[in-house]
Structures are given as structure tokens and as C-alpha cells.
Design a protein around this motif. Structure first.
Motif, PDB file in Angstrom:
ATOM      1  N   LEU A 108      -9.091  -8.902   8.619  1.00 62.46           N
ATOM      2  CA  LEU A 108      -8.126  -7.863   7.754  1.00 62.46           C
ATOM      3  C   LEU A 108      -8.000  -7.637   6.668  1.00 62.46           C
ATOM      4  O   LEU A 108      -8.421  -6.941   5.988  1.00 62.46           O
ATOM      5  CB  LEU A 108      -7.370  -7.043   9.443  1.00 62.46           C
ATOM      6  N   ILE A 109      -6.889  -8.733   6.481  1.00 67.16           N
ATOM      7  CA  ILE A 109      -6.862  -8.860   5.089  1.00 67.16           C
ATOM      8  C   ILE A 109      -7.505  -8.866   3.917  1.00 67.16           C
ATOM      9  O   ILE A 109      -7.786  -8.447   3.118  1.00 67.16           O
ATOM     10  CB  ILE A 109      -5.529  -9.508   5.500  1.00 67.16           C
ATOM     11  N   ILE A 110      -8.461 -10.349   4.559  1.00 71.45           N
ATOM     12  CA  ILE A 110      -9.480 -10.456   3.718  1.00 71.45           C
ATOM     13  C   ILE A 110     -10.758  -9.241   3.874  1.00 71.45           C
ATOM     14  O   ILE A 110     -10.706  -8.774   1.938  1.00 71.45           O
ATOM     15  CB  ILE A 110      -9.952 -11.689   4.224  1.00 71.45           C
ATOM     16  N   ASN A 111     -10.420  -8.243   4.030  1.00 75.53           N
ATOM     17  CA  ASN A 111     -11.841  -7.333   4.227  1.00 75.53           C
ATOM     18  C   ASN A 111     -10.932  -6.578   2.980  1.00 75.53           C
ATOM     19  O   ASN A 111     -11.408  -6.018   1.679  1.00 75.53           O
ATOM     20  CB  ASN A 111     -11.860  -6.236   4.969  1.00 75.53           C
ATOM     21  N   LEU A 112      -9.526  -5.912   3.306  1.00 78.10           N
ATOM     22  CA  LEU A 112      -9.194  -5.232   2.128  1.00 78.10           C
ATOM     23  C   LEU A 112      -8.426  -6.272   0.829  1.00 78.10           C
ATOM     24  O   LEU A 112      -9.658  -5.767  -0.557  1.00 78.10           O
ATOM     25  CB  LEU A 112      -7.748  -5.551   2.478  1.00 78.10           C
ATOM     26  N   MET A 127      -8.100   5.108  -0.358  1.00 74.08           N
ATOM     27  CA  MET A 127      -7.318   4.998   0.088  1.00 74.08           C
ATOM     28  C   MET A 127      -6.391   4.885   2.259  1.00 74.08           C
ATOM     29  O   MET A 127      -6.405   4.989   2.576  1.00 74.08           O
ATOM     30  CB  MET A 127      -5.595   6.197  -0.689  1.00 74.08           C
ATOM     31  N   ASP A 128      -7.186   6.154   2.270  1.00 71.53           N
ATOM     32  CA  ASP A 128      -7.795   6.321   3.625  1.00 71.53           C
ATOM     33  C   ASP A 128      -8.010   5.064   4.882  1.00 71.53           C
ATOM     34  O   ASP A 128      -7.461   4.865   5.777  1.00 71.53           O
ATOM     35  CB  ASP A 128      -8.458   7.734   4.228  1.00 71.53           C
ATOM     36  N   TYR A 129      -8.588   4.440   4.368  1.00 72.12           N
ATOM     37  CA  TYR A 129      -9.519   3.187   5.106  1.00 72.12           C
ATOM     38  C   TYR A 129      -8.135   2.151   4.596  1.00 72.12           C
ATOM     39  O   TYR A 129      -8.074   1.371   5.947  1.00 72.12           O
ATOM     40  CB  TYR A 129     -10.676   3.200   4.226  1.00 72.12           C
ATOM     41  N   PHE A 130      -7.787   2.019   3.957  1.00 70.79           N
ATOM     42  CA  PHE A 130      -6.751   1.520   3.584  1.00 70.79           C
ATOM     43  C   PHE A 130      -5.829   1.406   4.567  1.00 70.79           C
ATOM     44  O   PHE A 130      -4.962   0.406   5.651  1.00 70.79           O
ATOM     45  CB  PHE A 130      -5.988   0.602   1.774  1.00 70.79           C
ATOM     46  N   GLU A 131      -4.932   2.863   4.630  1.00 70.91           N
ATOM     47  CA  GLU A 131      -3.870   3.249   5.804  1.00 70.91           C
ATOM     48  C   GLU A 131      -4.437   2.586   6.988  1.00 70.91           C
ATOM     49  O   GLU A 131      -3.425   2.124   8.001  1.00 70.91           O
ATOM     50  CB  GLU A 131      -3.416   4.240   4.950  1.00 70.91           C
ATOM     51  N   LYS A 132      -5.862   3.433   7.030  1.00 70.05           N
ATOM     52  CA  LYS A 132      -6.156   3.283   8.963  1.00 70.05           C
ATOM     53  C   LYS A 132      -6.074   1.660   8.848  1.00 70.05           C
ATOM     54  O   LYS A 132      -5.713   1.049  10.464  1.00 70.05           O
ATOM     55  CB  LYS A 132      -7.514   3.175   8.712  1.00 70.05           C
ATOM     56  N   ILE A 165       0.682  -1.320  -0.055  1.00 65.55           N
ATOM     57  CA  ILE A 165       0.286  -0.592   0.439  1.00 65.55           C
ATOM     58  C   ILE A 165       1.013   1.462   0.091  1.00 65.55           C
ATOM     59  O   ILE A 165       1.451   1.429   0.610  1.00 65.55           O
ATOM     60  CB  ILE A 165      -0.988  -0.253   1.492  1.00 65.55           C
ATOM     61  N   VAL A 166       1.034   2.130  -0.804  1.00 66.95           N
ATOM     62  CA  VAL A 166       1.322   3.174  -1.249  1.00 66.95           C
ATOM     63  C   VAL A 166       0.858   4.274  -1.090  1.00 66.95           C
ATOM     64  O   VAL A 166       0.138   5.131  -1.866  1.00 66.95           O
ATOM     65  CB  VAL A 166       2.088   3.303  -2.376  1.00 66.95           C
ATOM     66  N   THR A 167       1.155   5.102   0.122  1.00 63.31           N
ATOM     67  CA  THR A 167       0.287   5.909   0.320  1.00 63.31           C
ATOM     68  C   THR A 167       1.070   7.024   0.085  1.00 63.31           C
ATOM     69  O   THR A 167       0.600   8.331  -0.286  1.00 63.31           O
ATOM     70  CB  THR A 167       0.401   5.911   1.993  1.00 63.31           C
ATOM     71  N   ARG A 168       1.737   7.522   0.141  1.00 58.88           N
ATOM     72  CA  ARG A 168       2.873   8.251  -0.320  1.00 58.88           C
ATOM     73  C   ARG A 168       4.170   7.547  -1.295  1.00 58.88           C
ATOM     74  O   ARG A 168       5.363   7.503   0.026  1.00 58.88           O
ATOM     75  CB  ARG A 168       3.162   9.575   0.559  1.00 58.88           C
ATOM     76  N   GLY A 169       4.688   8.180  -2.312  1.00 53.94           N
ATOM     77  CA  GLY A 169       5.489   7.296  -2.235  1.00 53.94           C
ATOM     78  C   GLY A 169       6.151   6.685  -3.980  1.00 53.94           C
ATOM     79  O   GLY A 169       5.067   6.663  -4.933  1.00 53.94           O
ATOM     80  N   ILE A 170       6.790   6.301  -4.376  1.00 55.79           N
ATOM     81  CA  ILE A 170       7.234   6.115  -6.528  1.00 55.79           C
ATOM     82  C   ILE A 170       8.050   4.664  -6.517  1.00 55.79           C
ATOM     83  O   ILE A 170       9.112   5.024  -6.164  1.00 55.79           O
ATOM     84  CB  ILE A 170       8.103   7.370  -6.842  1.00 55.79           C
ATOM     85  N   GLY A 171       7.338   4.326  -6.545  1.00 54.19           N
ATOM     86  CA  GLY A 171       8.476   2.702  -6.941  1.00 54.19           C
ATOM     87  C   GLY A 171       8.379   2.620  -8.186  1.00 54.19           C
ATOM     88  O   GLY A 171       7.452   2.335  -9.287  1.00 54.19           O
ATOM     89  N   THR A 172       8.849   0.955  -8.430  1.00 51.81           N
ATOM     90  CA  THR A 172       8.650  -0.039  -9.613  1.00 51.81           C
ATOM     91  C   THR A 172       9.008  -1.134  -9.293  1.00 51.81           C
ATOM     92  O   THR A 172      10.158  -1.771  -8.193  1.00 51.81           O
ATOM     93  CB  THR A 172       9.480   0.344 -10.377  1.00 51.81           C
ATOM     94  N   TYR A 173       7.533  -2.754  -9.441  1.00 52.64           N
ATOM     95  CA  TYR A 173       7.738  -3.627  -8.889  1.00 52.64           C
ATOM     96  C   TYR A 173       7.992  -4.492 -10.322  1.00 52.64           C
ATOM     97  O   TYR A 173       7.414  -4.362 -11.591  1.00 52.64           O
ATOM     98  CB  TYR A 173       6.647  -3.744  -8.747  1.00 52.64           C
TER      99      TYR A 173
END
Length: 315
Positions: free
Chosen positions: A167-171, A139-144, A59-67
Motif C-alpha cells: 500500500l505504501i509503495i502504491n502511494l 487526497m481522498d484516495y490517500f486518506e482512504k 498526509i495533511v487532510t486538514r491542518g497547518i504546520g511546518t517541517y
């Protein structure tokens, strides 16, 4: 830059290999959650190549990356989430990491609470991962929820695995809804045929053993049918009717994906790659690859290296 190639597959081994902290609450390889932005990672960062046996949910709230997973590349930005499957080469790079959460879990972690497995609610099919951008409210819900999972993981609650799994299943359900908004639904009863699931798992296991050197034979339809103790024609019929792809199409797509990754992201020679996947004749390896991709393996490597050099010069 070519990531260092390893065949490490367990979560804690991968963390330790990068000289990153293996926190005490990470007491097994079944599950892990990290506040990646608090791990002291120096940027820009390039990971080695691993071959994880676990799902990665980032979960990338703020960031820049590559997978890079297999032959698939996923560009990650703020408000992005990605889930990646196990049993494929995996490397990541980051240029910004202000707030990033990483959840990992193996195939067995959710089984007690989700007997049909993750594919019952989040089907990746032949894809190595799924990424999307989320609205700010979601996203706010995911971070919470990530923070709830993290706080539970570091606690001493006796039932914390059950709480975290739910909680993971919910996401995953939330992410599946997002995915279904952009893709057509498939027939669930067909998609989750036990025979198809078993075949695909056996296929992944075969490739893992080829890469690790435990096996030198690429399994085809006959071998998969024997392993499942069913008729070869019956296996072909079930897989084709449920997935619209033949057994050999599944195997060939996976094989090409694995070869392309090694051509682009490793310095292994053509001979080493051919031997890894059971090609006893180098000429046949060249012929097979060109037939399936319309490109010679050498040209794939050359073009990717040229592209990488151009990108490096640009940045």
C-alpha cells in the motif's frame, strides 16, 4: 523558538521523548503509522529536533504546520503531503491539526518488496524532502489508503507487513507521478548506479557519526573510494557522470546544510559546530563557510534570529 536539539533516531524513542503515547501495535522501529490528530497533542506544538533513521510520509487532510529538515523549510497546509528523507536534522511545528496521518518506515522495511529501495520509485537526490498539494480526489484516495494501512497495522494478520508495504509503495508511485508532472525525468539507469547509491549512503552514515560524536573525521573522495574498494578517480568519474556533481560537491552541500541547520535551530557555539564536523581550526571553519555561502556563520545566525523574532511578534 529554538527546538530542543537531540540525536534520537529511532521512531519509538522519538515518540516517547515527546511524552506521546507509544501504542502497543507499534511493536518495532521498522514501520509506524499514527493518526496524529488523535494523540492528544496540545497546540501550538513544537517538536524537539531529531535525526531520524527513517523516512517520514505525512498526509495533511486538514491542518497547518511546518517541517524543517536540514536547511529546508516546508510549509504544510490542508491537502498537502510530504515525504522526508532520513539522516538529516528534523523538527516540526503545528498550529492546526484536524486530520493528519503520519507513516514512518526505515530503509529496510520496503526492501523485501522493493529490492532496489525507495529511490527506485521516488528519487529525492540531494533534497531533504518533497512536498506538494494534491487535488481533492487524489487526497481522498490517500486518506482512504492511510486508513487501510492503519487498520491493518492494528490487526493480527500474519502477513500484514507485506500488505502495508505494498500500500505504501502504491502511494509512493502516485506521489512520483505528481512529482514527474512538474520536473523533468532523469535517465533512470544513470540515476540508480549502485556505486552512486553506495557512496551517498556512506556519506549519510559519516555525517550521522559526526553528529553523534562517534567519528571526528569528515570523509572525502579518497576515504569513500577506499571504503568502496574502488579507485579514487573511478569513483569521481562515476559520480560526476551520473549526477552532474562531483563527490566533493555532494559532501560540501551536505556539510553546509548541516551547519546552517545548527546555526539557525540550535544554541551550539561556533566552536562546538566546527569541532563536530572535524574543523580543527576555528578560523578555517569561518573561512570555509564564507567561501561556500558568501556569508559569515555569525550573520546567518543573527539574521535568522531577527527573522524569527519578527515572525513571533507578527503572530
Amino acid at each position: 523558538m529554538i527546538p530542543q536539539l537531540t540525536t534520537l533516531s529511532n521512531f519509538k524513542d522519538c515518540i516517547a521523548y515527546m511524552n506521546l503515547p507509544v501504542y502497543k501495535y507499534l511493536d518495532n522501529d521498522d514501520f509506524g503509522i499514527l493518526k496524529v490528530h488523535e494523540m492528544g497533542i496540545s497546540l501550538p506544538f513544537q517538536s524537539p529536533t531529531f535525526r531520524p533513521l527513517f523516512y517520514t510520509f505525512t498526509i495533511v487532510t486538514r491542518g497547518i504546520g511546518t517541517y524543517i529538515i536540514g536547511n529546508d523549510t516546508f510549509e504544510l497546509r490542508s491537502n498537502h503531503v510530504i515525504i522526508t528523507r532520513p539522516d538529516a536534522f528534523f523538527a516540526s511545528s503545528w498550529t492546526q491539526m484536524d486530520k493528519v496521518y503520519n507513516i514512518t518506515f526505515n530503509k529496510n522495511f520496503l526492501t523485501e518488496y522493493l529490492p532496489e529501495g525507495i529511490d527506485d520509485i521516488f528519487e529525492l537526490g540531494a533534497k531533504n524532502g518533497y512536498s506538494c498539494s494534491l487535488p481533492q480526489e487524489t487526497m481522498d484516495y490517500f486518506e482512504k489508503t492511510c486508513l487501510e494501512i492503519y487498520n491493518t497495522a492494528v490487526s493480527t494478520l500474519s502477513c500484514k507487513d507485506e500488505f502495508m508495504a505494498n500500500l505504501i509503495i502504491n502511494l509512493l508511485f502516485f506521489l512520483q507521478l505528481q512529482k514527474y508532472n512538474t520536473e523533468n525525468l532523469k535517465n533512470q539507469s544513470e540515476k540508480h548506479s549502485p556505486i552512486v547509491t553506495a557512496f551517498r549512503q556512506n556519506m549519510e552514515n559519516n555525517f550521522n557519526k559526526l553528529v553523534s560524536g562517534e567519528n571526528v573525521t569528515l570523509m572525502r573522495t579518497k576515504e569513500h573510494a577506499n571504503l568502496l574498494n574502488i579507485n579514487e578517480n573511478y569513483l569521481s568519474k562515476v559520480v560526476s557522470s551520473c549526477t552532474n556533481k562531483t563527490v566533493n560537491e555532494w559532501i560540501n552541500e551536505k556539510l553546509i546544510d548541516e551547519i546552517k541547520y545548527l546555526l539557525k535551530h540550535s544554541d551550539k557555539s561556533m566552536k562546538e559546530i566546527a569541532k563536530m564536523f572535524g574543523f580543527k581550526n576555528l578560523n578555517y571553519f569561518y573561512s570555509y563557510f564564507k567561501t561556500k555561502t558568501q556569508n559569515a556563520p555569525g550573520s546567518i545566525r543573527k539574521e535568522y534570529n531577527h527573522y524569527s523574532q519578527e515572525q513571533s511578534s507578527f503572530f
